[in-house]
Motif scaffolding. Structure first.
Motif, PDB file in Angstrom:
ATOM      1  N   LYS A  86      48.809 112.713  33.884  1.00 36.55           N
ATOM      2  CA  LYS A  86      46.913 113.493  34.695  1.00 36.55           C
ATOM      3  C   LYS A  86      46.716 114.920  34.252  1.00 36.55           C
ATOM      4  N   CYS A  87      47.754 116.039  34.706  1.00 38.07           N
ATOM      5  CA  CYS A  87      47.573 116.843  34.807  1.00 38.07           C
ATOM      6  C   CYS A  87      46.351 117.389  33.608  1.00 38.07           C
ATOM      7  N   ARG A 121      53.449 110.197  36.497  1.00 38.81           N
ATOM      8  CA  ARG A 121      52.063 110.124  36.168  1.00 38.81           C
ATOM      9  C   ARG A 121      51.627 111.800  36.708  1.00 38.81           C
ATOM     10  N   SER A 122      51.884 112.489  37.685  1.00 34.59           N
ATOM     11  CA  SER A 122      50.860 113.348  38.263  1.00 34.59           C
ATOM     12  C   SER A 122      50.369 114.888  36.860  1.00 34.59           C
ATOM     13  N   ARG A 123      51.862 114.367  35.943  1.00 40.78           N
ATOM     14  CA  ARG A 123      52.024 115.647  35.169  1.00 40.78           C
ATOM     15  C   ARG A 123      51.710 115.308  34.136  1.00 40.78           C
ATOM     16  N   LYS A 150      55.992 108.692  40.243  1.00 36.44           N
ATOM     17  CA  LYS A 150      54.991 109.886  40.614  1.00 36.44           C
ATOM     18  C   LYS A 150      54.883 110.957  40.195  1.00 36.44           C
ATOM     19  N   GLN A 151      56.081 111.290  40.245  1.00 40.49           N
ATOM     20  CA  GLN A 151      55.942 112.748  39.540  1.00 40.49           C
ATOM     21  C   GLN A 151      55.468 112.805  38.187  1.00 40.49           C
TER      22      GLN A 151
END
Length: 335
Positions: free
Chosen positions: A155-156, A151-153, A148-149
């Motif tokens: 996406k940013c 994926r968040s990176r 999840k971390q």
């Protein structure tokens, strides 16, 4: 007089430094030997033989080691499976013990001797391994958090690329495929988690009971249960709260009144997964909502601080399932 032997073990990726000490009554302790072994099965068997040759007259032998990443696990399980006494100590405990002894030198050999001294003087609790089911679920939950971390990176990064000038289309495509891969892996790992829970009747019962509390989802519940080994190793609620780093840290001396805050010296995964349930509890749980409002009235400029008690309540409300009671810390310490 009974002769107690402690084997202090300093572990690295490839090697084990062992120091064997025995108690000699009021005179303190005496070193019976030091040696370096490989951090492998061969090294473990050599360690057992070496210790047995130097502790024939001992009434008790205990192996004490630091919780050094994951490097200690194979040795700890090996010793436990051979029905030997094992204690695994947090590295911070050894660090502060070295300061109390005014020890300035730091080498692997000195650290092993220090750990042996710690074992003789402090008598740490014996280590109990996590059950196989909880350990597998813990690894799955931790990998899910990492994904999840990541994926968040990603996406940013993709969002920044869309706002940059003349970015190559192939780079955007690569980043989009990377995000799609993360989402696919997350689905797979969540399915694996659900399958493992469904295959364990006792765990399914515990999860179903906790899910009756509003705001608590399956993955949040499993994260807390797996990180605490089902709360089996705790004797009271204060130990549970301290393990998550939610215990209160005060700073006062004379006329000085410092800020009161949580220690954050505990399991970060538990604290991070409890934040959203705490927000949900503040909205949907009437007693916690009233408690939150009272704390906000006393601390109008620290509304985030007021979430600590709901966060703790969401955490310790799981504890009755282990049969240890349901007593929470007083709300006054957060105000």
């Amino acid at each position: 007089m009974e002769k107690v032997v402690v084997v202090g073990i300093d572990i690295s990726k490839d090697a084990i430094h062992a120091c064997l000490k025995e108690s000699v009554g009021d005179a303190g302790s005496r070193i019976r030997g030091t040696r370096k072994f490989l951090n492998s099965y061969i090294g473990f068997t050599e360690l057992l033989y070496w210790v047995s040759q130097r502790s024939r007259e001992a009434s008790s032998v205990c192996y004490v080691m630091e919780a050094t990443g994951s490097y200690y696990e194979n040795l700890a399980y090996f010793l436990y499976e051979n029905r030997l006494k094992v204690s695994v100590v947090l590295a911070n405990n050894i660090k502060y013990y070295a300061k109390s002894q005014n020890l300035k030198t730091k080498t692997d050999k000195v650290d092993a001797s220090l750990i042996a001294d710690f074992g003789l003087s402090q008598k740490p609790a014996l280590w109990q391994p996590m059950s196989s089911g909880y350990r597998q679920l813990r690894d799955l939950c931790r990998e899910r958090i990492c994904l999840k971390q990541a994926r968040s990176r990603a996406k940013c990064q993709l969002d920044a690329m869309h706002h940059s000038h003349d970015k190559l289309a192939c780079i955007l495509h690569i980043k989009e495929e990377q995000i799609a891969l993360y989402e696919k892996l997350l689905l797979e790992i969540e399915e694996e988690i659900q399958e493992k829970v469904a295959s364990d009747a006792e765990l399914s019962r515990k999860v179903a009971q906790i899910q009756e509390v509003k705001g608590l989802g399956l993955l949040t519940i499993l994260t807390v249960l797996c990180e605490t080994n089902g709360f089996l190793l705790f004797g009271n609620i204060r130990q549970v709260v301290s393990y998550a780093g939610l215990d209160v840290k005060m700073s006062e001396s004379g006329h000085y009144k410092g800020r009161t805050r949580i220690s954050k010296q505990g399991n970060t995964r538990i604290r991070s997964c409890l934040y959203m349930p705490a927000l949900s509890a503040v909205r949907s749980n009437e007693p916690i909502k009233n408690l939150h409002l009272r704390i906000c009235e006393r601390n109008p400029h620290a509304r985030k601080k007021a979430l600590l008690q709901p966060c703790e309540n969401s955490y310790v409300n799981r504890h009755p399932l282990s049969g240890k009671g349901n007593k929470s810390l007083p709300a006054s310490i957060y105000t």
